[in-house]
Scaffold this motif. Structure first.
Motif, PDB file in Angstrom:
ATOM      1  N   PHE B 272      -1.720 -40.755  29.130  1.00 51.12           N
ATOM      2  CA  PHE B 272      -0.709 -39.773  28.322  1.00 51.12           C
ATOM      3  C   PHE B 272      -1.386 -40.115  26.880  1.00 51.12           C
ATOM      4  CE2 PHE B 272       2.341 -40.696  25.080  1.00 51.12           C
ATOM      5  CZ  PHE B 272       3.134 -39.219  24.919  1.00 51.12           C
ATOM      6  N   LYS B 276      -4.166 -37.412  26.993  1.00 50.64           N
ATOM      7  CA  LYS B 276      -3.537 -36.122  26.998  1.00 50.64           C
ATOM      8  C   LYS B 276      -3.393 -35.449  28.256  1.00 50.64           C
ATOM      9  CE  LYS B 276      -3.442 -37.460  22.692  1.00 50.64           C
ATOM     10  NZ  LYS B 276      -2.592 -38.341  22.301  1.00 50.64           N
ATOM     11  N   ILE B 277      -3.496 -36.162  29.257  1.00 52.22           N
ATOM     12  CA  ILE B 277      -3.254 -35.629  30.519  1.00 52.22           C
ATOM     13  C   ILE B 277      -1.981 -36.284  31.211  1.00 52.22           C
ATOM     14  CG2 ILE B 277      -5.654 -34.741  31.138  1.00 52.22           C
ATOM     15  CD1 ILE B 277      -6.052 -36.813  32.824  1.00 52.22           C
ATOM     16  N   VAL B 278      -1.451 -35.219  32.217  1.00 48.62           N
ATOM     17  CA  VAL B 278      -0.367 -36.049  32.992  1.00 48.62           C
ATOM     18  C   VAL B 278      -0.774 -36.435  34.449  1.00 48.62           C
ATOM     19  CG1 VAL B 278       1.965 -35.173  33.834  1.00 48.62           C
ATOM     20  CG2 VAL B 278       1.274 -34.305  31.608  1.00 48.62           C
TER      21      VAL B 278
END
Lengths: 325, 325
Positions: B272, B276-278
């Protein structure tokens, strides 16, 4: 004035250094928007926003002598990190002037990217005066966040990629909605599209109450924002359209969008659930416009830039808890 | 038995339909791991996991007659959504057999992807019997989640991309750590690397207490898990290595990793903040291994697959609040 040749030259300098970010989509988002929504995920760019493109473009365009002396930028946010990482990778000294009350994590991140952080007191000191003094003392080159030819050129490389990706997906005609602060990304992308994909029309998206560019486009004259604080979309709040960016945007852009903070947060939550990307509110305003302003858009496709993902965990969690997931 | 020709054929069928997911990185993660960490972001794939590759590969390999009759899959999770979307886009009827106590959002999503969802009672009914009856009645083709030649071939297309991306970044020698349940992704990627990037070695990552593949690799014989519940990494908990996948993995893989639920959650939080990925916990075990088992890895680079991002908002928020951001 930035032109397509600057953007192509910037793209050559960025090759192998910036990420070619993917164009994402989701059938669930298409259903909400009533058309196909294509999301250019610039939050995945190095340092979590498109600002790395402009930072790299500007630092890599310096003469060896300028680079050796170093660069300076004023920013508490994404521009700071973009310039800091670009400078670090070029071996250029970098000073970032930040307010002393900036989030500690952002100060720490900027330092960890090798920058010297100079803090100032927002109430008592003048940022520009401090920056100008340091720049003069050390012969540093100032890299402004948007009113800078090579910064606009760097942001324009995102537009070259959009033009290519639209061709891959056979999208010939569409609005391209772009989160807009000072207008550097909008101007750079607009110039790239004008040259490479003239069926794609740039349109800025801003927070309600801070839609200086939308109002300026509508009136044809530069309008300022009444306030500079009070938006969750802090990354894209600027006093007024830029001196270099606005003439470009006035020539190329369709009408702007203004979205509420709640719409931006809802777009943050939907990007989590449906795209698996992390967006900050300011980075989500274009997606929010595509989802929640369908009547202001024409055509079967819309492209949006998801421009940044530097959001605090607490705010992100509250967006998810308020708007589901 | 799946081979590189199957994978190449699957890649041709997936072209223009699956996303070429990016290879992400962060200087902050490199610092934690003590080497460069490259993250293949399969959470950005359609339906939020690599499973779309296998689903598309299997559905697109059917004869027109089979496709017209339709497909069936048993899954409460990522495989269900991957198969459902692939079937929908091929115009093939699709039945998904799911436990009645599966999360309502997952049931709703699978229905929204056009599948007919058949619910069964986990306590009182036998899933395989229900599925076999429906399949026989309607002449549906069963698509198994990993022990299926064309599914393994589809997952292998992720390995072809890793081989290309490693070449672009001049990575010749590295471990490739892969979240491993039944071993379909590991086997497919392993076969692709063997052929296209022999300096890259596949290694599975599993949750502690559910490391059947790691133990099987160590002993050379198929070991089963003692339990099937109790891990946050539910997406990658399976009873034992697959009958088709294990012979491939035994031949190609280096030693496996086992990580704790807390390490997986910490990797979720770091993905995160820094990428910036889930990610869901099961999708983060390979990243966790790279970050928290540095002594078990050699070389200057490590590649990890971030295999899926289908996580509930509540669990995601708790990972952020426990492990910062």
């Amino acid at each position: 004035m930035t032109d397509i040749a600057h953007i192509e030259a910037a793209a050559a300098r960025l090759a192998g250094h910036a990420l070619r970010t993917p164009l994402l989509g989701s059938a669930f988002l298409n259903d909400i928007a009533g058309r196909r929504v294509w999301v250019k995920a610039e939050c995945l760019q190095h340092t979590g926003s498109f600002k790395f493109r402009g930072g790299w473009s500007a630092v890599s365009a310096l003469t060896p002598n300028q680079r050796e002396k170093g660069v300076i930028a004023y920013s508490s946010g994404n521009h700071a990190q973009g310039v800091a990482l670009a400078a670090q990778r070029h071996g250029a000294p970098c000073v970032i002037v930040m307010p002393g009350d900036a989030p500690r994590l952002k100060i720490a991140n900027t330092r960890d990217l090798g920058a010297e952080v100079v803090l100032y007191d927002r109430e008592r000191e003048n940022r520009d005066a401090i920056g100008a003094r340091i720049a003069a003392e050390r012969s540093l080159t100032l890299i402004k966040p948007y009113d800078e030819v090579e910064v606009i050129a760097g942001q324009g490389t995102c537009g070259l990629e959009i033009a290519e990706q639209a061709t891959e997906h056979r999208i010939r005609q569409a609005d391209v909605i772009i989160p807009c602060g000072g207008g550097g990304l909008t101007a750079g992308v607009g110039l790239a599209l004008e040259s490479r994909a003239p069926g794609l029309r740039p349109r800025p998206a801003e927070p309600e109450g801070f839609d200086d560019t939308a109002r300026s486009l509508a009136s044809g004259e530069v309008c300022r924002n009444a306030r500079l604080a009070g938006s969750l979309c802090d990354a894209i709040v600027t006093p007024a359209p830029g001196a270099l960016t606005f003439p470009i945007n006035r020539r190329l852009c369709g009408p702007g969008f203004a979205v509420t903070d709640d719409e931006a947060l809802q777009a943050v939550a939907l990007a989590f659930t449906r795209l698996k990307i992390v967006l900050e509110p300011g980075g989500a305003v274009a997606l929010a416009a595509a989802l929640f302003r369908p009547d202001q858009i024409e055509g079967d496709d819309v492209i949006v830039i998801a421009s940044g993902g530097n959001i605090d965990a607490g705010l992100f969690a509250s967006a998810l808890s308020r708007f589901g997931g």
